[in-house]
Write an enzyme that holds these catalytic residues in place. Structure first.
Site, short mmCIF file in Angstrom:
data_model
loop_
_atom_site.label_atom_id
_atom_site.label_comp_id
_atom_site.label_asym_id
_atom_site.label_seq_id
_atom_site.Cartn_x
_atom_site.Cartn_y
_atom_site.Cartn_z
N ASP A 1 0.76 -1.22 0.05
CA ASP A 1 0.04 -0.10 -0.31
C ASP A 1 0.81 1.40 0.11
O ASP A 1 1.84 1.46 0.79
CB ASP A 1 -0.86 -0.14 1.15
CG ASP A 1 -1.81 1.14 1.15
OD1 ASP A 1 -2.60 1.26 0.58
OD2 ASP A 1 -1.81 1.91 2.19
N GLU B 1 1.90 -0.15 -4.86
CA GLU B 1 0.69 0.83 -5.15
C GLU B 1 1.68 2.26 -5.35
O GLU B 1 2.37 2.94 -4.25
CB GLU B 1 -0.16 0.96 -4.32
CG GLU B 1 -1.18 2.00 -4.52
CD GLU B 1 -2.23 2.45 -3.55
OE1 GLU B 1 -3.51 2.87 -3.78
OE2 GLU B 1 -1.78 2.24 -2.39
#
Length: 522
Positions: A201, A264
């Site tokens: 993330d 990401e």
């Protein structure tokens, strides 16, 4: 070819666990529910499932505020349930990826509880603490991605702590070697358990500039963009030291064999490519390429983006493409259902690893969430801007029974309005359905190695038609995609293998909203 990493020919399927299948009737999806639906994934013919966060969490940001990096939230099950899911996935030949959230933890994580207890606590430096500005306000002008200052004041210790997102999500200090070692141990915990990789993330957020300078004001800011865009995140993201962290994560992953790391990263090509690392210090295997999510749906624009992305890839860098995820509007909401079929063909014929978002294979589109049902903090903090993520996180529809077969209770978010006809059971045996199209595309991708592993060339746009060629050895396939609702004359020859529409393609043209894959002679 047999020595190629598994993910190069693979298709990844993202599951938002709260919304896939509820096994215990509480209205929220869980691990047992996902396990019960694994045969659907094998029927669909994907290769790996990626689960959004399932770790213990107060759920201020629905799992992206982690309170324990080595556990399972009771809402989803427990470690035994996870082990059963992992074993069942592996028994079906499916890989399983977890969602690592390394930029920040929950403010209820024991590490942060200790860190804020006093200035001299050994874990104080595990988070980012700064003295107030001379006027007593935040240390600088950084803005949270959810709006408001990226700093929260702790009166007990007289300092501010950094949070790139909610104040309940304090940023971890990756410059601290003890914190870094503890987080790397978390990776090893799950690799030891058998997971096949991680999606990392907000990887580009993980290191902040050491001098904490103000971010420059964004001259292009306009109301409605979201408060975070008032400044350019020059000093709060994408710092050079982050690449050393991703290189260490890669070394750990490589120690376990064929493990995949996906980052990401919302950055332009020239900065995105750095996250592949270097031959001496490789980074993540796949820095997510999100261009199709926000791009103008235009043949010339997309053709140029494909060419530029391919040209920017470093030697050995493997491409990847994404149409949607848990943060951005669904493809059918952006371009309409007819063009969503064309988009499916685009995604599954481009060179590189594609990631599918659950429900897109049914053509799920925008779901209106009544004001009193909204739960996403992004929406609640800046309402009315259309930034809320609830509409893309609604439950999967399995059949026309009660609650679409998702739960026996009340779903945590509303179902889409047409769930009685837009569900797996209704589409599974319909030869013209979106689900059938996805299955045919995925089957062809698996059968035709030119689509999964071949080169891409002749990327062009003509008369609103996007076209390119895929080749492996003597095998040549041509993809032609009409990005308009009107017929388009376009010269093509060869044997049609698949169309997004029913019936046979017409020589010398494409029907409205049609994409075709054509076999060319060697």
């Amino acid at each position: 070819m047999s020595e190629r990493p598994w993910w190069e020919a693979a298709t990844i399927y993202q599951i938002y666990p709260r919304s896939f299948q509820d096994a215990d009737g509480d209205g929220v999806g869980d691990l047992a529910g996902i396990e019960a639906r694994l045969d659907y994934l094998t029927m669909l013919d994907v290769d790996a499932l990626w689960l959004s966060p399932i770790f213990p969490s107060p759920m201020a940001d629905f799992g992206y505020d982690v309170a324990d990096y080595t556990g399972i939230d009771p809402l989803f099950g427990d470690l035994a349930a996870f082990d059963r899911l992992l074993a069942a996935a592996h028994a079906r030949g499916l890989k399983l990826l977890l969602d690592l959230v390394p930029n920040h933890s929950s403010d209820r994580h024991p590490w942060f509880v200790e860190s804020r207890s006093s200035r001299d606590n050994p874990k104080r430096d595990w988070y980012i603490w700064r003295d107030p500005a001379p006027d007593g306000g935040p240390p600088n002008n950084w803005i949270s991605d959810f709006g408001g200052p990226a700093w929260d004041y702790d009166a007990a210790t007289g300092q501010y702590y950094s949070h790139a997102f909610l104040k309940e999500q304090p940023d971890l200090n990756w410059r601290n070697p003890d914190l870094r070692a503890a987080m790397m141990d978390g990776l090893r915990f799950w690799f030891d358990r058998g997971v096949d990789g991680f999606r990392i993330d907000v990887l580009w957020h993980m290191i902040k500039a050491a001098d904490f300078r103000d971010n420059p004001v964004n001259p292009g800011y306009a109301h409605g963009m979201g408060e975070m865009h008032k400044v350019l995140q020059l000093h709060s993201t994408d710092q050079p030291e982050v690449h050393d962290i991703s290189a260490e994560m890669r070394r750990i992953a490589d120690d376990y064999g064929a493990r995949l790391l996906i980052g990401e990263i919302y950055l332009p090509n020239d900065r995105l490519m750095h996250y592949y690392g270097t031959p001496e210090a490789p980074g993540v295997h796949l820095p997510f390429n999100f261009q199709l999510i926000g791009m103008t749906w235009d043949a010339a624009t997309i053709a140029a983006a494909i060419r530029d992305y391919e040209a920017a890839l470093p030697p050995g860098g493997w491409p990847n493409w994404v149409l949607g995820n848990h943060d951005r509007p669904r493809i059918a909401a952006r371009v309409g259902e007819a063009q969503a079929r064309v988009a499916a063909m685009l995604l599954l014929t481009l060179r590189g690893t594609p990631t599918l978002y659950y429900g897109d294979e049914l053509g799920m589109a925008y779901v209106a969430i009544p004001e009193d049902k909204a739960v996403d903090p992004r929406e609640l903090r800046e309402p009315g801007l259309g930034l809320g993520r609830d509409p893309v996180r609604t439950p999967m529809a399995w059949d026309a029974g009660a609650q679409a077969g998702f739960t026996t209770g009340a779903p945590w978010l509303p179902l889409h309005d047409d769930w009685r006809t837009r569900n797996v059971a209704a589409q599974a045996d319909d030869p013209c359905s979106m689900l059938t199209l996805y299955r045919r595309l995925l089957a062809l991708r698996r059968e035709e190695r030119a689509l999964s592993l071949g080169d891409i060339s002749a990327v062009d746009a003509e008369n609103d038609v996007l076209m390119f060629e895929r080749r492996l050895g003597d095998r040549r396939l041509r993809v032609l995609l009409n990005l308009t609702p009107e017929s388009r004359s376009i010269a093509w020859s060869g044997t049609p293998l698949l169309s997004t529409l029913a019936g046979e393609p017409e020589p010398g043209m494409l029907r409205p909203d049609e994409g075709i894959i054509v076999e060319l002679s060697a």
